[in-house]
Write an enzyme that holds these catalytic residues in place. Structure first.
Site, PDB file in Angstrom:
ATOM      1  N   LYS A 163       0.849  -1.195   0.000  1.00  0.00           N
ATOM      2  CA  LYS A 163       0.000   0.000   0.000  1.00  0.00           C
ATOM      3  C   LYS A 163       0.886   1.248   0.000  1.00  0.00           C
ATOM      4  CE  LYS A 163      -4.605   0.035   2.120  1.00  0.00           C
ATOM      5  NZ  LYS A 163      -5.355   0.271   3.388  1.00  0.00           N
TER       6      LYS A 163
HETATM    7  O1  G3P Z   1      -8.737   1.093   4.538  1.00  0.00           O
HETATM    8  C1  G3P Z   1      -8.988   2.409   4.967  1.00  0.00           C
HETATM    9  C2  G3P Z   1      -9.861   2.397   6.163  1.00  0.00           C
HETATM   10  O2  G3P Z   1      -9.229   1.683   7.205  1.00  0.00           O
HETATM   11  C3  G3P Z   1     -10.206   3.798   6.641  1.00  0.00           C
HETATM   12  O3  G3P Z   1     -11.409   3.682   7.312  1.00  0.00           O
HETATM   13  O4  G3P Z   1     -13.227   4.404   8.845  1.00  0.00           O
HETATM   14  O5  G3P Z   1     -10.836   5.199   9.223  1.00  0.00           O
HETATM   15  O6  G3P Z   1     -12.176   6.059   7.280  1.00  0.00           O
HETATM   16  P1  G3P Z   1     -11.938   4.880   8.216  1.00  0.00           P
END
Ligand code: G3P
Length: 217
Positions: A83
């Site tokens: 990533k």
């Molecule tokens: O893969 C990206 C994800 O982990 C981000 O999620 O909920 O922190 O926006 P969030």
């Protein structure tokens, strides 16, 4: 549609991998920090449990160091997707690693312009963060729609990996738009099974069945 689990918690990954519905895993530095584990050990354990792509994120921001980190992460297992952030240096790393047949997942995507560049850089996956756009009152799914259309116009091989999904409706909306992959927290996968009418109907079936006194086995 492929379903990836967005977590570094091995217990949750093992639990849900038994459903046969898990096609991969995504992690990021915050999820690794939350797990309390060493990244190299955690990713190795996850890659041994799940046969699909396992995303492990670099933590540097300069080209040379990100490239070295990416090669080290890729060497952990054959199913590692490195990533990288959607920055100029990150896309240079994407171009270099992709040229060496290493899977790259370009993350922190928030615009169609960014997604276009990631595809041209040879990304295997692009990760637009729908939830974080919605949090700002922007149209997260509108971005997914634009990316799907742009990629179809030019037959890009990059897979649209919907990230930052906050609930089952995000999954349904992504599927309606034809996104290739969605990555979701374990709790969202658990939520996708649930409907009150299913529970109510099963209870009724089992009550009526009990009244027959029969047994199948
Ligand atoms: O893969 C990206 C994800 O982990 C981000 O999620 O909920 O922190 O926006 P969030």
């Amino acid at each position: 549609m492929k379903i990836f689990l967005d977590t570094a918690e091995l217990s949750e990954i093992s639990r849900l991998n038994e459903t046969g519905l898990v096609d991969g895993v995504t992690t990021n530095p915050s999820l690794i920090a939350k797990s309390g584990r060493n990244i190299l050990e955690a990713i190795a354990d996850i890659a041994a449990v799940v046969s699909g792509p396992v995303s492990a994120e670099v933590t540097a921001t300069d080209y040379e160091t990100m490239l070295a980190e990416g090669r080290k992460l890729a060497a952990i297992a054959d199913n590692i997707a490195v990533k990288v952030p959607l920055t100029p240096a990150g896309l240079r790393v994407c171009h270099s690693l992709s040229r060496d047949q290493i899977m790259v997942n370009v993350t922190l995507c928030f615009s169609a312009a960014q997604a276009l560049l990631a595809a041209k850089a040879g990304a295997r996956f692009i990760s637009p963060f729908v939830g974080r756009l919605d949090d700002l009152g922007a149209d997260g799914m509108g971005l997914i729609s634009d990316i799907v259309d742009i990629y179809a116009n030019y037959d890009f091989a990059t897979e649209v990996l919907v990230a930052s999904a906050r609930g089952p409706q995000h999954i349904v909306d992504a599927a309606l738009l034809g996104a290739d992959v969605v990555t979701l927290p374990p709790k969202v996968l658990d939520q996708m099974y649930q409907h009150p009418l299913t529970d109510k109907g099963l209870d009724a079936f089992l009550q009526d069945w009990a009244a027959t006194g029969q047994s199948i086995l």
